[in-house]
Enzyme design. Structure first.
Site, PDB file in Angstrom:
ATOM      1  N   ILE A  33      46.895  16.979  29.194  1.00 34.11           N
ATOM      2  CA  ILE A  33      45.551  17.140  29.731  1.00 34.11           C
ATOM      3  C   ILE A  33      45.526  16.789  31.218  1.00 34.11           C
ATOM      4  O   ILE A  33      45.666  15.625  31.600  1.00 34.11           O
ATOM      5  CB  ILE A  33      44.533  16.280  28.956  1.00 34.11           C
ATOM      6  N   GLU A  41      40.661  31.442  34.946  1.00 29.63           N
ATOM      7  CA  GLU A  41      41.687  30.395  34.925  1.00 29.63           C
ATOM      8  C   GLU A  41      43.046  30.954  35.317  1.00 29.63           C
ATOM      9  O   GLU A  41      43.768  30.360  36.135  1.00 29.63           O
ATOM     10  CB  GLU A  41      41.764  29.762  33.534  1.00 29.63           C
ATOM     11  N   PRO A  96      40.330  34.733  32.113  1.00 28.21           N
ATOM     12  CA  PRO A  96      40.688  35.538  33.294  1.00 28.21           C
ATOM     13  C   PRO A  96      40.569  34.748  34.595  1.00 28.21           C
ATOM     14  O   PRO A  96      41.464  34.825  35.447  1.00 28.21           O
ATOM     15  CB  PRO A  96      39.697  36.705  33.227  1.00 28.21           C
ATOM     16  N   GLU A 113      47.116  20.605  21.551  1.00 26.91           N
ATOM     17  CA  GLU A 113      47.460  19.480  20.679  1.00 26.91           C
ATOM     18  C   GLU A 113      48.971  19.444  20.464  1.00 26.91           C
ATOM     19  O   GLU A 113      49.645  20.474  20.599  1.00 26.91           O
ATOM     20  CB  GLU A 113      46.757  19.609  19.329  1.00 26.91           C
TER      21      GLU A 113
END
Length: 386
Positions: free
Chosen positions: A164, A249, A247, A134
């Site tokens: 995003i 990712e 992990p 955010e």
């Protein structure tokens, strides 16, 4: 070069098939990828073609339309080949779908949710994204203000997310939101927001230094009615779920970083053999040989570590600390190697017609996303009892 022993014949066949797909559908003969870079987005139909080729949802069970191959070596090949082809922005969208978003759908979906979503994810009909960050909170996810409060058989979702990946193309967005604002980590849940839900808007496609063909966006949620059936797993367990997938990712990011450094080295070796100065190839100068020798050594050492981590991930033993070490070291390496390679290209290294220039711009963000490298060092430091 160190001989790799990680792959078997089936992986080599997959690599050859994916390399052919990239040449035909992504690179093209008419500057297709360059057009996507200028437009800031990859056409949706390319994901469908990737799905038809078996390159999406590789680990999705066959009954849902996937290959049922829970083997990260296939994912590794996708990341390596997109970097070698110089189409890293496209590769980021695919690895996000395969390596980062898909595990949430596979691990935490109910059977009904799997039937709804997994076939489309595997076919490329459904493009996925995950919305954690955010404005203003950085890596402090517990400080998020996006809320999802129960209202009958729905959640009312309000808030905003930024940075995003796949934000414009996404059909399914895994949104981290506070279902209990009194709690910090224990108050976070994951809900799936679908394209077309009223109150869900893509506020802005962000203009970035690099990764131009990757559609990165700000997302806004204004009273979005999200069915309770779109909750992933259990309420209040969202932070635990996010941490459990980190992990993989971070290994995905690290592996692509090493592949990007390898690609830069390949392009540069070709360049310095052909480019001449003072009557001889510039690669024959000692300064060039030393720089490339250092790069070759560092890339091989990093790749050996990555291959070991992939084995551990497949075995379910990869630790958060090892993944953090891979992520920060390999993305730092990516920056160093590509910077040296730009220097060896001279002025041409700054020209976007050369893939090394795009690789240079694309590389900078890898030390930031997936957890800034300073956070990686903090994770490792804490594991040392400090």
């Amino acid at each position: 070069m160190v001989q790799r022993t990680l792959f078997q014949d089936v992986h080599d066949d997959f690599r050859a098939s994916f390399r052919t797909f990239l040449a035909r559908e992504v690179v093209g003969d008419e500057g297709r990828y360059g057009q996507w870079e200028r437009e800031g987005i990859v056409p949706r139909e390319v994901y469908a073609k990737a799905g038809a080729g078996g390159f999406l949802g590789i680990s999705v069970p066959e009954r849902y339309g996937g290959a049922g191959a829970s083997d990260f070596r296939f994912n590794l090949i996708v990341g390596e080949e997109t970097q070698l082809a110089g189409v890293g922005s496209f590769g980021l969208g695919v690895t996000l779908q395969n390596d980062i978003c898909l595990p949430y759908f596979e691990r935490y979906c109910s059977e009904r949710q799997r039937e709804r979503w997994l076939p489309g994810i595997a076919s490329g009909e459904l493009i996925t994204a995950i919305a954690m960050t955010e404005p203003g909170i950085g890596s402090d996810l517990a400080a998020m203000s996006t809320s999802a409060r129960r209202d009958g058989d729905h959640y009312l979702l309000d808030g905003a997310k930024t940075f995003i990946t796949n934000g414009i193309n996404a059909d399914l967005v895994i949104v981290a939101a506070k279902t209990d604002p009194r709690e910090r980590h224990r108050g976070i849940s994951l809900v799936v927001v679908e394209r077309g839900m009223e109150g869900f808007a893509r506020s802005r496609k962000l203009q970035k230094i690099g990764q131009h063909a990757q559609d990165t966006a700000e997302l806004a949620f204004d009273g979005v009615h999200v069915p309770l059936d779109n909750l992933l797993g259990d309420e209040g367990e969202g932070f635990v779920y996010l941490v459990s997938n980190l992990p993989q990712e971070r290994l995905s990011i690290a592996a692509s970083a090493v592949a990007a450094a390898e690609a830069a080295l390949v392009w540069t070796l070709d360049y310095v053999r052909e480019r001449r100065a003072f009557g001889q190839p510039i690669g024959s100068f000692q300064s060039s040989r030393f720089a490339l020798a250092e790069a070759r050594t560092e890339v091989d050492i990093a790749r050996t570590y990555i291959d070991r981590c992939v084995v551990e991930l497949n075995a379910g033993t990869l630790t958060a600390e090892d993944a953090a070490m891979a992520k920060w070291w390999c993305t730092d390496l990516q920056g160093r190697v590509i910077d040296r390679c730009v220097q060896l290209h001279g002025g041409y290294g700054y020209m976007l017609e050369y893939p090394i220039a795009r690789a240079y711009a694309d590389a900078r963000v890898t030390r930031i996303y997936g957890g800034a490298n300073e956070i990686m060092k903090e994770i490792i430091g804490r594991s040392l009892g400090l």
